[in-house]
Design a protein around this motif. Structure first.
Motif, PDB file in Angstrom:
ATOM      1  N   PHE A 156       0.821  -1.201   0.000  1.00  0.00           N
ATOM      2  CA  PHE A 156       0.000   0.000   0.000  1.00  0.00           C
ATOM      3  C   PHE A 156       0.864   1.265   0.000  1.00  0.00           C
ATOM      4  O   PHE A 156       0.481   2.295  -0.562  1.00  0.00           O
ATOM      5  CB  PHE A 156      -0.926   0.006   1.224  1.00  0.00           C
ATOM      6  CG  PHE A 156      -1.816   1.218   1.299  1.00  0.00           C
ATOM      7  CD1 PHE A 156      -2.878   1.370   0.436  1.00  0.00           C
ATOM      8  CD2 PHE A 156      -1.557   2.214   2.238  1.00  0.00           C
ATOM      9  CE1 PHE A 156      -3.689   2.511   0.500  1.00  0.00           C
ATOM     10  CE2 PHE A 156      -2.368   3.334   2.317  1.00  0.00           C
ATOM     11  CZ  PHE A 156      -3.434   3.474   1.441  1.00  0.00           C
ATOM     12  N   LEU A 157       2.037   1.199   0.599  1.00  0.00           N
ATOM     13  CA  LEU A 157       2.875   2.380   0.758  1.00  0.00           C
ATOM     14  C   LEU A 157       4.149   2.364  -0.081  1.00  0.00           C
ATOM     15  O   LEU A 157       4.819   3.382  -0.193  1.00  0.00           O
ATOM     16  CB  LEU A 157       3.274   2.559   2.236  1.00  0.00           C
ATOM     17  CG  LEU A 157       2.147   2.903   3.204  1.00  0.00           C
ATOM     18  CD1 LEU A 157       2.680   2.955   4.624  1.00  0.00           C
ATOM     19  CD2 LEU A 157       1.516   4.238   2.840  1.00  0.00           C
ATOM     20  N   ARG A 158       4.501   1.209  -0.656  1.00  0.00           N
ATOM     21  CA  ARG A 158       5.797   1.115  -1.323  1.00  0.00           C
ATOM     22  C   ARG A 158       5.708   0.521  -2.724  1.00  0.00           C
ATOM     23  O   ARG A 158       4.823  -0.280  -3.012  1.00  0.00           O
ATOM     24  CB  ARG A 158       6.771   0.280  -0.486  1.00  0.00           C
ATOM     25  CG  ARG A 158       7.141   0.906   0.846  1.00  0.00           C
ATOM     26  CD  ARG A 158       8.338   0.217   1.477  1.00  0.00           C
ATOM     27  NE  ARG A 158       8.053  -1.172   1.838  1.00  0.00           N
ATOM     28  CZ  ARG A 158       8.970  -2.021   2.293  1.00  0.00           C
ATOM     29  NH1 ARG A 158      10.223  -1.626   2.421  1.00  0.00           N
ATOM     30  NH2 ARG A 158       8.642  -3.259   2.618  1.00  0.00           N
ATOM     31  N   GLU A 198      10.890   1.702  -2.595  1.00  0.00           N
ATOM     32  CA  GLU A 198      10.790   3.155  -2.492  1.00  0.00           C
ATOM     33  C   GLU A 198       9.390   3.515  -2.015  1.00  0.00           C
ATOM     34  O   GLU A 198       8.391   2.946  -2.464  1.00  0.00           O
ATOM     35  CB  GLU A 198      11.074   3.810  -3.849  1.00  0.00           C
ATOM     36  CG  GLU A 198      11.124   5.319  -3.804  1.00  0.00           C
ATOM     37  CD  GLU A 198      11.508   5.940  -5.143  1.00  0.00           C
ATOM     38  OE1 GLU A 198      12.212   6.957  -5.155  1.00  0.00           O
ATOM     39  OE2 GLU A 198      11.089   5.384  -6.189  1.00  0.00           O
ATOM     40  N   HIS A 199       9.335   4.465  -1.094  1.00  0.00           N
ATOM     41  CA  HIS A 199       8.045   4.944  -0.607  1.00  0.00           C
ATOM     42  C   HIS A 199       7.287   5.597  -1.755  1.00  0.00           C
ATOM     43  O   HIS A 199       7.875   6.319  -2.582  1.00  0.00           O
ATOM     44  CB  HIS A 199       8.254   5.934   0.538  1.00  0.00           C
ATOM     45  CG  HIS A 199       7.020   6.198   1.334  1.00  0.00           C
ATOM     46  ND1 HIS A 199       6.001   7.015   0.877  1.00  0.00           N
ATOM     47  CD2 HIS A 199       6.628   5.744   2.548  1.00  0.00           C
ATOM     48  CE1 HIS A 199       5.038   7.062   1.778  1.00  0.00           C
ATOM     49  NE2 HIS A 199       5.383   6.305   2.802  1.00  0.00           N
ATOM     50  N   LYS A 200       5.995   5.360  -1.827  1.00  0.00           N
ATOM     51  CA  LYS A 200       5.207   5.882  -2.940  1.00  0.00           C
ATOM     52  C   LYS A 200       5.302   7.401  -3.061  1.00  0.00           C
ATOM     53  O   LYS A 200       5.326   7.944  -4.166  1.00  0.00           O
ATOM     54  CB  LYS A 200       3.743   5.462  -2.781  1.00  0.00           C
ATOM     55  CG  LYS A 200       3.454   4.034  -3.203  1.00  0.00           C
ATOM     56  CD  LYS A 200       1.956   3.769  -3.170  1.00  0.00           C
ATOM     57  CE  LYS A 200       1.635   2.370  -3.686  1.00  0.00           C
ATOM     58  NZ  LYS A 200       0.181   2.101  -3.688  1.00  0.00           N
ATOM     59  N   ARG A 201       5.352   8.068  -1.947  1.00  0.00           N
ATOM     60  CA  ARG A 201       5.423   9.533  -1.984  1.00  0.00           C
ATOM     61  C   ARG A 201       6.712   9.999  -2.654  1.00  0.00           C
ATOM     62  O   ARG A 201       6.700  10.957  -3.435  1.00  0.00           O
ATOM     63  CB  ARG A 201       5.319  10.093  -0.570  1.00  0.00           C
ATOM     64  CG  ARG A 201       5.138  11.609  -0.529  1.00  0.00           C
ATOM     65  CD  ARG A 201       4.868  12.083   0.889  1.00  0.00           C
ATOM     66  NE  ARG A 201       4.512  13.484   0.902  1.00  0.00           N
ATOM     67  CZ  ARG A 201       3.299  13.956   0.653  1.00  0.00           C
ATOM     68  NH1 ARG A 201       2.319  13.131   0.347  1.00  0.00           N
ATOM     69  NH2 ARG A 201       3.052  15.257   0.702  1.00  0.00           N
ATOM     70  N   ASN A 202       7.816   9.329  -2.388  1.00  0.00           N
ATOM     71  CA  ASN A 202       9.081   9.681  -3.031  1.00  0.00           C
ATOM     72  C   ASN A 202       9.046   9.372  -4.527  1.00  0.00           C
ATOM     73  O   ASN A 202       9.560  10.139  -5.344  1.00  0.00           O
ATOM     74  CB  ASN A 202      10.237   8.931  -2.373  1.00  0.00           C
ATOM     75  CG  ASN A 202      10.440   9.330  -0.927  1.00  0.00           C
ATOM     76  OD1 ASN A 202      10.070  10.429  -0.513  1.00  0.00           O
ATOM     77  ND2 ASN A 202      11.014   8.434  -0.132  1.00  0.00           N
ATOM     78  N   LYS A 259      -1.566   5.307 -13.467  1.00  0.00           N
ATOM     79  CA  LYS A 259      -2.644   5.127 -12.484  1.00  0.00           C
ATOM     80  C   LYS A 259      -2.206   4.355 -11.233  1.00  0.00           C
ATOM     81  O   LYS A 259      -3.032   3.792 -10.524  1.00  0.00           O
ATOM     82  CB  LYS A 259      -3.842   4.430 -13.139  1.00  0.00           C
ATOM     83  CG  LYS A 259      -4.350   5.115 -14.402  1.00  0.00           C
ATOM     84  CD  LYS A 259      -5.490   4.346 -15.038  1.00  0.00           C
ATOM     85  CE  LYS A 259      -5.943   4.991 -16.342  1.00  0.00           C
ATOM     86  NZ  LYS A 259      -7.043   4.244 -16.988  1.00  0.00           N
ATOM     87  N   ILE A 260      -0.886   4.325 -10.979  1.00  0.00           N
ATOM     88  CA  ILE A 260      -0.394   3.650  -9.773  1.00  0.00           C
ATOM     89  C   ILE A 260      -0.805   4.400  -8.515  1.00  0.00           C
ATOM     90  O   ILE A 260      -1.115   3.802  -7.484  1.00  0.00           O
ATOM     91  CB  ILE A 260       1.147   3.500  -9.847  1.00  0.00           C
ATOM     92  CG1 ILE A 260       1.516   2.361 -10.786  1.00  0.00           C
ATOM     93  CG2 ILE A 260       1.753   3.242  -8.468  1.00  0.00           C
ATOM     94  CD1 ILE A 260       3.007   2.084 -10.868  1.00  0.00           C
ATOM     95  N   PHE A 261      -0.802   5.733  -8.611  1.00  0.00           N
ATOM     96  CA  PHE A 261      -1.170   6.558  -7.463  1.00  0.00           C
ATOM     97  C   PHE A 261      -2.604   7.034  -7.618  1.00  0.00           C
ATOM     98  O   PHE A 261      -3.042   7.401  -8.719  1.00  0.00           O
ATOM     99  CB  PHE A 261      -0.236   7.763  -7.345  1.00  0.00           C
ATOM    100  CG  PHE A 261       1.222   7.415  -7.412  1.00  0.00           C
ATOM    101  CD1 PHE A 261       1.816   6.695  -6.394  1.00  0.00           C
ATOM    102  CD2 PHE A 261       1.999   7.797  -8.497  1.00  0.00           C
ATOM    103  CE1 PHE A 261       3.164   6.367  -6.447  1.00  0.00           C
ATOM    104  CE2 PHE A 261       3.335   7.482  -8.564  1.00  0.00           C
ATOM    105  CZ  PHE A 261       3.926   6.759  -7.536  1.00  0.00           C
ATOM    106  N   SER A 262      -3.330   7.061  -6.529  1.00  0.00           N
ATOM    107  CA  SER A 262      -4.712   7.531  -6.578  1.00  0.00           C
ATOM    108  C   SER A 262      -4.736   9.038  -6.830  1.00  0.00           C
ATOM    109  O   SER A 262      -3.776   9.758  -6.516  1.00  0.00           O
ATOM    110  CB  SER A 262      -5.417   7.221  -5.266  1.00  0.00           C
ATOM    111  OG  SER A 262      -4.876   7.993  -4.209  1.00  0.00           O
ATOM    112  N   LYS A 263      -5.852   9.499  -7.378  1.00  0.00           N
ATOM    113  CA  LYS A 263      -5.992  10.932  -7.603  1.00  0.00           C
ATOM    114  C   LYS A 263      -5.997  11.691  -6.280  1.00  0.00           C
ATOM    115  O   LYS A 263      -5.513  12.828  -6.205  1.00  0.00           O
ATOM    116  CB  LYS A 263      -7.268  11.223  -8.395  1.00  0.00           C
ATOM    117  CG  LYS A 263      -7.213  10.768  -9.846  1.00  0.00           C
ATOM    118  CD  LYS A 263      -8.423  11.221 -10.624  1.00  0.00           C
ATOM    119  CE  LYS A 263      -8.316  10.836 -12.104  1.00  0.00           C
ATOM    120  NZ  LYS A 263      -9.473  11.305 -12.893  1.00  0.00           N
TER     121      LYS A 263
END
Length: 284
Positions: free
Chosen positions: A226-228, A238-242, A271-275
């Motif tokens: 969920f986060l990486r 890698e963290h999704k935010r980075n 589309k890996i990251f949600s809007k």
């Protein structure tokens, strides 16, 4: 005193962002290698120059327009009332010189150095500044050999650079002059931010693939949790935010930002990251 730090060249930022997103021709591969090597060499020289920050003003990657002509200076130092202009090369291999010219090269770096010095002296005269200008072609790569180099050629080989900088420190007495700082500020004000002659790669939106690519090997990353995200080749996480931040920077480097940023980024990242995540990141 570091008055102007070195930024990564736009050419290199674009090539790095394109790597893995389109097929590189041999010419683009060579351009990327040369740009990477140049950046490494210039940063290596910057590290050496930091040793005299207490007695010299340093301006890196200075771009000037003088009389309608562009002048690109890798490094400019001001120390004890003297301006030092440096052209930095991170070359490998053997090169021949004859009468002060490099043999077999389409562009002679010593001729380029002379041109930059003349343009800089012209600018200083227009500013009503009377100072001496010294110029040096600096080689930082230990794997370079120069045959036919004369004693009076303005060239510094890798083993000579530290000694040359040490001489500057001795001449200055280890003190920074206010007049040097003021001149550095005036020259920094003449820096041209957008270099119209930057050699950029040619591409269009149809040629460039989206997706979140590994920052190391440029392979498409996949969702691990969920986060990486993870790279299937490097096996790094890698963290999704980075990953989102890095991928947005690459998008903005290659294409002007659109008004509908969230949807543009959502499609660019496959589309890996949600809007919602993209919206929250842009809002911060």
């Amino acid at each position: 005193m570091l008055m102007k730090k070195r930024e990564m060249a736009v050419e290199l930022r674009v090539l790095r962002a394109l790597q893995g997103r389109m097929v590189f021709s041999p010419r683009l591969e060579r351009q990327l290698r040369n740009s990477e090597s140049g950046q490494v060499g210039e940063c290596s020289f910057d590290e050496l120059g930091a040793w005299i920050d207490d007695c010299a003003v340093r301006l890196n990657d200075l771009v000037l327009v003088v009389g309608g002509k562009l002048c690109q200076i890798d490094a400019l130092y001001i120390c004890d009332g003297v301006v030092y202009l440096f052209e930095v090369k991170n070359w490998m291999g053997a090169f021949d010189l004859m009468d002060g010219d490099f043999v077999g090269l389409s562009a002679c770096p010593l001729a380029q150095l002379k041109r930059s010095r003349m343009l800089l002296e012209e600018l200083l005269r227009s500013m009503r500044v009377s100072v001496r200008v010294e110029s040096r072609l600096v080689f930082v790569g230990t794997g370079v050999s120069l045959y036919g180099l004369r004693r009076d050629d303005p060239v510094l080989l890798p083993h000579q650079v530290q000694g040359y900088l040490n001489e500057l420190r001795i001449r200055s007495g280890g003190f920074l002059q206010d007049s040097d700082v003021r001149l550095g500020q005036r020259l920094a004000n003449h820096h041209v931010v957008n270099n119209p002659y930057q050699p950029l790669a040619k591409y269009c939106v149809e040629d460039v693939a989206g997706g979140v690519l590994c920052g190391e090997c440029r392979v498409r990353m996949v969702e691990y949790s969920f986060l990486r995200l993870t790279c299937p080749r490097c096996n790094i996480f890698e963290h999704k935010r980075n990953s989102l931040e890095r991928t947005i920077l690459e998008l903005d480097t290659l294409f002007p930002p659109e008004k509908q940023r969230v949807h543009q980024i959502y499609l660019w990242c496959d589309k890996i990251f949600s809007k919602r995540m993209i919206h929250d990141y842009l809002k911060q």
